[in-house]
Design an enzyme around this catalytic site. Sequence first.
Site, PDB file in Angstrom:
ATOM      1  CD  GLU A 101      31.738  28.526 -28.109  1.00  0.00           C
ATOM      2  OE1 GLU A 101      30.794  28.406 -29.038  1.00  0.00           O
ATOM      3  OE2 GLU A 101      32.113  27.450 -27.565  1.00  0.00           O
TER       4      GLU A 101
ATOM      5  N   GLY B  97      28.659  21.845 -21.956  1.00  0.00           N
ATOM      6  CA  GLY B  97      29.219  20.977 -20.972  1.00  0.00           C
ATOM      7  C   GLY B  97      29.227  19.646 -20.983  1.00  0.00           C
TER       8      GLY B  97
ATOM      9  CG  ASP C 107      47.524  30.943 -24.404  1.00  0.00           C
ATOM     10  OD1 ASP C 107      46.948  31.796 -24.048  1.00  0.00           O
ATOM     11  OD2 ASP C 107      48.923  30.703 -23.953  1.00  0.00           O
TER      12      ASP C 107
ATOM     13  CB  CYS D 195      27.366  22.198 -27.664  1.00  0.00           C
ATOM     14  SG  CYS D 195      28.345  20.522 -27.863  1.00  0.00           S
TER      15      CYS D 195
ATOM     16  CD  GLU E 258      55.393  20.581 -16.118  1.00  0.00           C
ATOM     17  OE1 GLU E 258      55.037  19.401 -16.022  1.00  0.00           O
ATOM     18  OE2 GLU E 258      54.526  21.434 -15.962  1.00  0.00           O
TER      19      GLU E 258
ATOM     20  CG  HIS F 113      31.593  24.297 -29.247  1.00  0.00           C
ATOM     21  ND1 HIS F 113      31.314  24.552 -27.937  1.00  0.00           N
ATOM     22  CD2 HIS F 113      31.447  23.146 -29.296  1.00  0.00           C
ATOM     23  CE1 HIS F 113      31.392  23.679 -27.220  1.00  0.00           C
ATOM     24  NE2 HIS F 113      31.036  22.537 -28.191  1.00  0.00           N
TER      25      HIS F 113
ATOM     26  CD  GLU G  84      26.967  13.866 -21.652  1.00  0.00           C
ATOM     27  OE1 GLU G  84      26.157  14.817 -22.462  1.00  0.00           O
ATOM     28  OE2 GLU G  84      27.886  14.439 -21.108  1.00  0.00           O
TER      29      GLU G  84
HETATM   30  N1  GLN Z   1      27.964  16.453 -23.652  1.00  0.00           N
HETATM   31  C1  GLN Z   1      27.573  16.691 -24.907  1.00  0.00           C
HETATM   32  C2  GLN Z   1      28.035  15.914 -25.645  1.00  0.00           C
HETATM   33  O1  GLN Z   1      29.051  15.345 -25.543  1.00  0.00           O
HETATM   34  C3  GLN Z   1      27.857  18.251 -25.175  1.00  0.00           C
HETATM   35  C4  GLN Z   1      29.250  18.414 -25.353  1.00  0.00           C
HETATM   36  C5  GLN Z   1      29.394  20.037 -25.258  1.00  0.00           C
HETATM   37  O2  GLN Z   1      28.713  20.751 -24.986  1.00  0.00           O
HETATM   38  N2  GLN Z   1      30.558  20.555 -25.716  1.00  0.00           N
HETATM   39  O3  GLN Z   1      27.236  15.647 -26.744  1.00  0.00           O
END
Ligand code: GLN
Length: 538
Positions: A510, A355, A71, A382, A150, A508, A406
């Site tokens: 966005e 992601g 939000d 990202c 809650e 990001h 990762e």
């Molecule tokens: N998993 C990746 C990282 O932690 C990308 C993170 C994301 O896309 N917000 O760097």
Amino acid sequence: MTKYIFVTGGVTSSLGKGIIAASLAKLLQARGFKVTIQKFDPYINIDPGTLNPYEHGECYVTEDGAETDLDLGHYERFLNVSTSQANNVTTGRIYKYVIEQERAGAYLGKTVQVIPHITDEIKRRMQLLGQSGEYDIVITELGGTVGDIESLPFIEAVRQLRWELGNNDSLVIHLTLVPYLAAAGELKTKPTQHSVKTLLEYGVQPDILVCRTEHKLNQEIRKKLALFCNVNVNAVVESIDASTIYDVPLLMLKEQLDKTVLTKLKLSTKHEPDLENWKTFLGRLKNPTTEVNIGLVGKYIELPDAYKSISEAFIHAGSTNETKVKVKFIAAESIDSKNVAEKLRGLDGVLVAPGFGARGLEGKLSTIKYVRENKIPFFGICLGMQCAVIEFGRNVLNLNGANSYEMDADTPYPVINLMEEQKNITDMGGTMRLGAYDCDVKKGTKAFAIYGKAKISERHRHRYEFNNAYLKDYEKAGMIASGVNPKTGLVEIIELKDHPFFIAGQFHPELKSTVANPHPLFVSFVAAALTHKKSATK
Ligand code: GLN
């Protein structure tokens, strides 16, 4: 003196309290008031940062690096004003603070209780932004639905604050549902009556009812709601389903929600709402001259809320381009090197989403290889950027098995590596690289042409980074770092030289796209998709 507006929700969840709060704030801002919105969430997590997107939708990140409820994204998109750590508070945060105080001996031997200690802390936080002196009006949205166990301490805090602040300086808006029973052919007021009764049991009388409905509320229904819920008839506000959330401020204007609020708060308006730019935006949004199809490849596609800010940024960019942007969500796991052409057929541009984790990685890599080779506009965000780097490493630089640390800690070519500052971190919550960081954009690059300046700042949420040990090889082969963090040298933007639009950011974008300021990367990506579509049809 700051005025406080509290927004509660009744009957069901998902009524759109955030949109109503943001719309009201927009109208008050358009009348010249300084407004902010904050959200109080009843769950026990300290913040939504550790929640799976399926639980809670997207995690929105503020300039100062707070991981917050989505939000807050609506608040920023509507108001074009930044929010901060203080704008999102959870039960977890309240209790954590009170328990730490208790351990420090701050309560001097007293029994620590929900009332007054928890409610005092809620009230203190509810007034923090107001006390900064920056705002005329603070709108506080309470998450959850009235009647939930809650949310009780929050409602109790509102009751106390109303009493302390008085009627001229605070008010409660209750958002409720007026369902339509098709079999009876009638709108029903009973659920609203019940949820207002529940609020009354807790000692809170709402001043204004905003009624979500699929059909118009006639005068009779309004009178009935007013009578049973002790509000004025003009304080019964219809909130009819809209074709876009960006209509809601104008619908609320028509219902005079802003006027009713100002009258109750004894505020005289500075001027009639100035919504010219908003209306221009809406006009373009609703009258597109053309359309493009964009594929969004990600792993949480069953829940569009997981990519809320991306979807909204496309709406902003579509309006700027007078183009309807149709976003098709595609599950990354469903794509492989054999079906990729089929999966991406008809798309004018492809975005690979942010992601975490390895699920869907190979699908994303197949996607990127395909759009890179076929010169289809590509935009990576990202993890999307990290995937573009992996794909280029494997298929252009022939780094067999190149990967992100990762996904594969044993990769021979960790082209995406764990950031130095992340190496000793063991806690998951609030420990990523979060919030706004500066970025220098290299002159002569596509990124520079798009931003039109050399110094930018964008918001981050990640642990891994481009491994600079490989930068030279990448640049020699045509993938260049067009944006770099001036302090740390971290690569923030990559792009391909010989491709019409192949750009990806470690940040990001966005999160910074608003109605007033559609994000330039999204605007240019949509424009590139349009160009691609035109040349493809030729
Ligand atoms: N998993 C990746 C990282 O932690 C990308 C993170 C994301 O896309 N917000 O760097």
